[in-house]
Design a protein around this motif. Structure first.
Motif, PDB file in Angstrom:
ATOM      1  N   THR A   1      21.337   8.260  -6.662  1.00 33.34           N
ATOM      2  CA  THR A   1      23.005   9.621  -6.368  1.00 33.34           C
ATOM      3  C   THR A   1      22.724   9.440  -5.605  1.00 33.34           C
ATOM      4  O   THR A   1      23.690  10.378  -5.140  1.00 33.34           O
ATOM      5  N   GLY A   2      22.778   8.485  -4.529  1.00 42.81           N
ATOM      6  CA  GLY A   2      23.827   8.729  -2.746  1.00 42.81           C
ATOM      7  C   GLY A   2      24.509   8.272  -2.970  1.00 42.81           C
ATOM      8  O   GLY A   2      25.607   7.474  -3.972  1.00 42.81           O
ATOM      9  N   TYR A   3      24.656   7.645  -2.036  1.00 39.28           N
ATOM     10  CA  TYR A   3      26.728   7.030  -1.253  1.00 39.28           C
ATOM     11  C   TYR A   3      26.373   6.637  -0.339  1.00 39.28           C
ATOM     12  O   TYR A   3      25.213   6.562   0.473  1.00 39.28           O
ATOM     13  N   PRO A   4      27.248   5.283   0.313  1.00 35.47           N
ATOM     14  CA  PRO A   4      28.225   4.589  -1.142  1.00 35.47           C
ATOM     15  C   PRO A   4      28.467   4.144  -1.826  1.00 35.47           C
ATOM     16  O   PRO A   4      28.986   3.969  -3.011  1.00 35.47           O
ATOM     17  N   ASP A   5      27.211   3.607  -1.859  1.00 31.43           N
ATOM     18  CA  ASP A   5      26.972   2.495  -2.447  1.00 31.43           C
ATOM     19  C   ASP A   5      25.597   2.734  -4.171  1.00 31.43           C
ATOM     20  O   ASP A   5      25.976   1.761  -4.782  1.00 31.43           O
ATOM     21  N   GLY A   6      25.359   3.608  -4.244  1.00 30.91           N
ATOM     22  CA  GLY A   6      24.417   4.005  -5.269  1.00 30.91           C
ATOM     23  C   GLY A   6      22.605   3.351  -5.493  1.00 30.91           C
ATOM     24  O   GLY A   6      22.642   2.744  -6.503  1.00 30.91           O
ATOM     25  N   LEU A   7      22.661   2.606  -4.468  1.00 31.68           N
ATOM     26  CA  LEU A   7      21.816   2.367  -4.250  1.00 31.68           C
ATOM     27  C   LEU A   7      20.558   2.209  -4.530  1.00 31.68           C
ATOM     28  O   LEU A   7      20.423   3.443  -4.016  1.00 31.68           O
ATOM     29  N   GLN A   8      19.688   1.650  -5.236  1.00 32.15           N
ATOM     30  CA  GLN A   8      18.249   2.378  -6.067  1.00 32.15           C
ATOM     31  C   GLN A   8      17.310   1.875  -5.297  1.00 32.15           C
ATOM     32  O   GLN A   8      16.802   0.585  -5.013  1.00 32.15           O
ATOM     33  N   GLY A   9      15.956   2.316  -5.352  1.00 34.38           N
ATOM     34  CA  GLY A   9      14.891   2.556  -4.365  1.00 34.38           C
ATOM     35  C   GLY A   9      14.651   1.076  -3.304  1.00 34.38           C
ATOM     36  O   GLY A   9      15.702   1.499  -2.496  1.00 34.38           O
ATOM     37  N   ASN A  10      13.991   0.101  -2.988  1.00 35.48           N
ATOM     38  CA  ASN A  10      14.077  -0.904  -2.423  1.00 35.48           C
ATOM     39  C   ASN A  10      15.139  -1.803  -2.058  1.00 35.48           C
ATOM     40  O   ASN A  10      15.135  -2.345  -1.301  1.00 35.48           O
ATOM     41  N   ASN A  11      16.005  -1.629  -3.116  1.00 36.08           N
ATOM     42  CA  ASN A  11      17.426  -2.093  -2.698  1.00 36.08           C
ATOM     43  C   ASN A  11      18.218  -1.264  -1.067  1.00 36.08           C
ATOM     44  O   ASN A  11      19.085  -2.246  -0.815  1.00 36.08           O
ATOM     45  N   ILE A  12      17.974  -0.036  -1.011  1.00 33.73           N
ATOM     46  CA  ILE A  12      18.239   0.621  -0.177  1.00 33.73           C
ATOM     47  C   ILE A  12      17.522  -0.289   1.030  1.00 33.73           C
ATOM     48  O   ILE A  12      16.555  -0.377   1.315  1.00 33.73           O
ATOM     49  N   PRO A  13      18.705  -0.643   2.031  1.00 36.17           N
ATOM     50  CA  PRO A  13      18.055  -1.592   3.201  1.00 36.17           C
ATOM     51  C   PRO A  13      16.365  -0.590   4.245  1.00 36.17           C
ATOM     52  O   PRO A  13      16.894   1.127   3.900  1.00 36.17           O
ATOM     53  N   TYR A  14      15.147  -1.242   4.740  1.00 41.29           N
ATOM     54  CA  TYR A  14      14.053  -0.172   4.812  1.00 41.29           C
ATOM     55  C   TYR A  14      14.804   0.513   6.000  1.00 41.29           C
ATOM     56  O   TYR A  14      14.486   1.669   6.019  1.00 41.29           O
ATOM     57  N   LEU A  15      15.062   0.077   6.373  1.00 45.60           N
ATOM     58  CA  LEU A  15      14.965   1.246   8.072  1.00 45.60           C
ATOM     59  C   LEU A  15      16.428   2.292   7.540  1.00 45.60           C
ATOM     60  O   LEU A  15      16.455   3.199   8.500  1.00 45.60           O
ATOM     61  N   ALA A  16      17.250   1.695   6.988  1.00 47.74           N
ATOM     62  CA  ALA A  16      17.814   2.939   6.072  1.00 47.74           C
ATOM     63  C   ALA A  16      17.271   4.004   6.013  1.00 47.74           C
ATOM     64  O   ALA A  16      17.003   4.897   6.150  1.00 47.74           O
ATOM     65  N   GLN A  17      16.222   3.863   5.107  1.00 45.34           N
ATOM     66  CA  GLN A  17      15.396   4.706   4.444  1.00 45.34           C
ATOM     67  C   GLN A  17      14.833   5.820   5.762  1.00 45.34           C
ATOM     68  O   GLN A  17      13.972   6.640   5.700  1.00 45.34           O
ATOM     69  N   VAL A  18      13.793   4.124   6.134  1.00 51.36           N
ATOM     70  CA  VAL A  18      12.783   5.397   7.385  1.00 51.36           C
ATOM     71  C   VAL A  18      14.354   6.353   8.420  1.00 51.36           C
ATOM     72  O   VAL A  18      13.743   7.914   8.305  1.00 51.36           O
ATOM     73  N   PHE A  19      14.840   5.866   8.879  1.00 54.07           N
ATOM     74  CA  PHE A  19      16.672   7.175   9.383  1.00 54.07           C
ATOM     75  C   PHE A  19      16.709   8.067   8.859  1.00 54.07           C
ATOM     76  O   PHE A  19      16.265   9.043   9.934  1.00 54.07           O
ATOM     77  N   GLN A  20      16.351   7.832   7.186  1.00 47.14           N
ATOM     78  CA  GLN A  20      17.042   8.425   6.869  1.00 47.14           C
ATOM     79  C   GLN A  20      15.873  10.308   6.693  1.00 47.14           C
ATOM     80  O   GLN A  20      16.792  11.061   6.898  1.00 47.14           O
ATOM     81  N   ILE A  21      14.994   9.374   6.710  1.00 45.18           N
ATOM     82  CA  ILE A  21      13.893  10.498   7.017  1.00 45.18           C
ATOM     83  C   ILE A  21      13.248  11.481   7.694  1.00 45.18           C
ATOM     84  O   ILE A  21      13.664  12.385   8.156  1.00 45.18           O
ATOM     85  N   ILE A  22      13.814  10.646   8.869  1.00 53.77           N
ATOM     86  CA  ILE A  22      14.389  11.129  10.314  1.00 53.77           C
ATOM     87  C   ILE A  22      15.548  12.496  10.587  1.00 53.77           C
ATOM     88  O   ILE A  22      15.010  13.704  11.101  1.00 53.77           O
ATOM     89  N   ASP A  23      16.301  11.770  10.020  1.00 50.00           N
ATOM     90  CA  ASP A  23      16.874  12.154   9.875  1.00 50.00           C
ATOM     91  C   ASP A  23      17.600  13.614   9.424  1.00 50.00           C
ATOM     92  O   ASP A  23      17.978  15.161  10.078  1.00 50.00           O
TER      93      ASP A  23
END
Length: 366
Positions: free
Chosen positions: A294-316
């Motif tokens: 449900t996020g943006y800009p591409d509505g990626l789901q699960g591990n289709n989201i690049p791993y470093l973007a997931q890590v960064f999002q959590i600290i952000d």
């Protein structure tokens, strides 16, 4: 006693030997200016010509003079050092474009000099060529380990020396251009952060937290670097967002949200031309994606989201929750982690990664 490598080179090159003698005869005891008439003429015709500066480091005078003379005949500005310690001082003061470095020297040897220069942020881009009589595999591996860019064996070939120097000087100039471009981007990112005084030192905190969490996750050195750079550059696209939207104190309208969301694609386009930003771009573009799509800009789901973007999002998210903003107070550690757990249960975050962060931050704070 046999001839040294430098003396052998002079014996094999009568033209070079004659040129050195002529320079010595004209020097009147002063230090030599190893520039050819062509180079001197070029300087007269173009006052802004930036001649590459080469530092030759060798404790053996004959070997050093040979390299100095060869490079002088090619039009380079050449400076000399007869010890490792002197070389480190000269590099710090004069910032040469390349260092020709002897390995076997008393006191500080070439390996130690190279390691010192390559570990220094201000001198790491200066290429270093080891010139040595050592030709064994172990010495070359040691040289690679401390950061040497190339090797030449004494007595060296004049054509080979000139070709390698020219190639590495050209590469250094390209690396400097890239380094300057990166610094411009970081300056732009800091300027964007300063537009909104309410965020404080958000980027600096993300850089430190990204490094610490990246090390906790045992990420590679390049991944940790990308995570740290993401701390500075994740919102660089906000340079293209109007102040009326970016700095609005009230709730954004649906139309304004559409404008705000464009900052990730704007940031991607800004950083895309630089190859060194390849690992950072997924963070810039995807740090607002959600695990459930449900996020943006591409509505990626699960591990289709690049791993470093997931890590960064959590600290952000953690830093935003624990920082005071005009629209919210700063939450305590436990409150922030509870909110992150709730969002994870709602399907927004990677459950495994969130738990790893909770374990990390509680250990770090505790």
């Amino acid at each position: 006693m046999g001839l040294s490598p430098g003396e052998l080179m002079l014996e094999k090159n009568p033209e070079l030997s004659s040129w050195i003698k002529q320079k010595n005869a004209n020097s009147d005891g002063e230090s030599l200016d190893f520039k050819t008439p062509q180079a001197e003429s070029s300087q007269v015709n173009s006052s802004d010509l930036d001649l590459p500066k080469i530092l030759v480091v060798d404790d053996h005078a004959a070997s050093r003079m040979t390299a100095v003379a060869l490079l002088g005949m090619e039009g380079y500005e050449v400076i000399e050092a007869d010890s490792g310690l002197m070389a480190v001082d000269i590099v710090a003061q004069q910032q040469p474009d390349l260092v020709l470095l002897d390995v076997m020297m008393p006191g500080m040897d070439g390996f130690e000099v190279c390691q010192i220069l390559k570990q220094n942020e201000h001198t790491r881009l200066i290429p270093i060529i080891f010139i040595t009589a050592l030709n064994d595999r172990r010495s070359r591996i040691r040289g690679i380990e401390v950061g040497a860019d190339d090797f030449l064996t004494k007595p060296f070939d004049r054509v080979e020396l000139v070709a390698r120097v020219k190639s590495l000087v050209r590469q250094k100039r390209l690396n400097e251009d890239l380094d300057h471009a990166e610094k411009v981007l970081f300056s732009v990112a800091r300027a964007i952060e300063s537009r909104d005084p309410n965020t404080g030192d958000h980027c600096e905190r993300l850089v430190k937290l990204g490094q610490a969490f990246g090390e906790y996750l045992c990420l590679s050195r390049s991944q940790i670097r990308d995570l740290m750079w993401g701390g500075y550059l994740h919102d660089i696209g906000k340079v293209g967002i109007p102040d009326a939207v970016l700095l609005k104190k009230g709730k954004l309208t649906p139309e304004e949200w559409e404008i705000m969301r464009q900052h990730v694609s704007i940031g991607e386009k800004i950083c895309q031309p630089l190859r060194s930003m390849r690992g950072v771009i997924p963070i810039i573009r995807h740090h607002h994606e959600r695990w459930d799509g449900t996020g943006y800009p591409d509505g990626l789901q699960g591990n289709n989201i690049p791993y470093l973007a997931q890590v960064f999002q959590i600290i952000d998210i953690y830093d935003a929750l624990t920082s005071e903003r005009p629209y919210k107070r700063s939450f305590t550690l436990e409150e922030a982690l509870n909110i992150m757990r709730e969002e994870t249960n709602s399907g927004w975050r990677n459950p495994e990664l969130v738990q790893q962060f909770i374990d990390f931050i509680t250990t770090k704070v505790g």
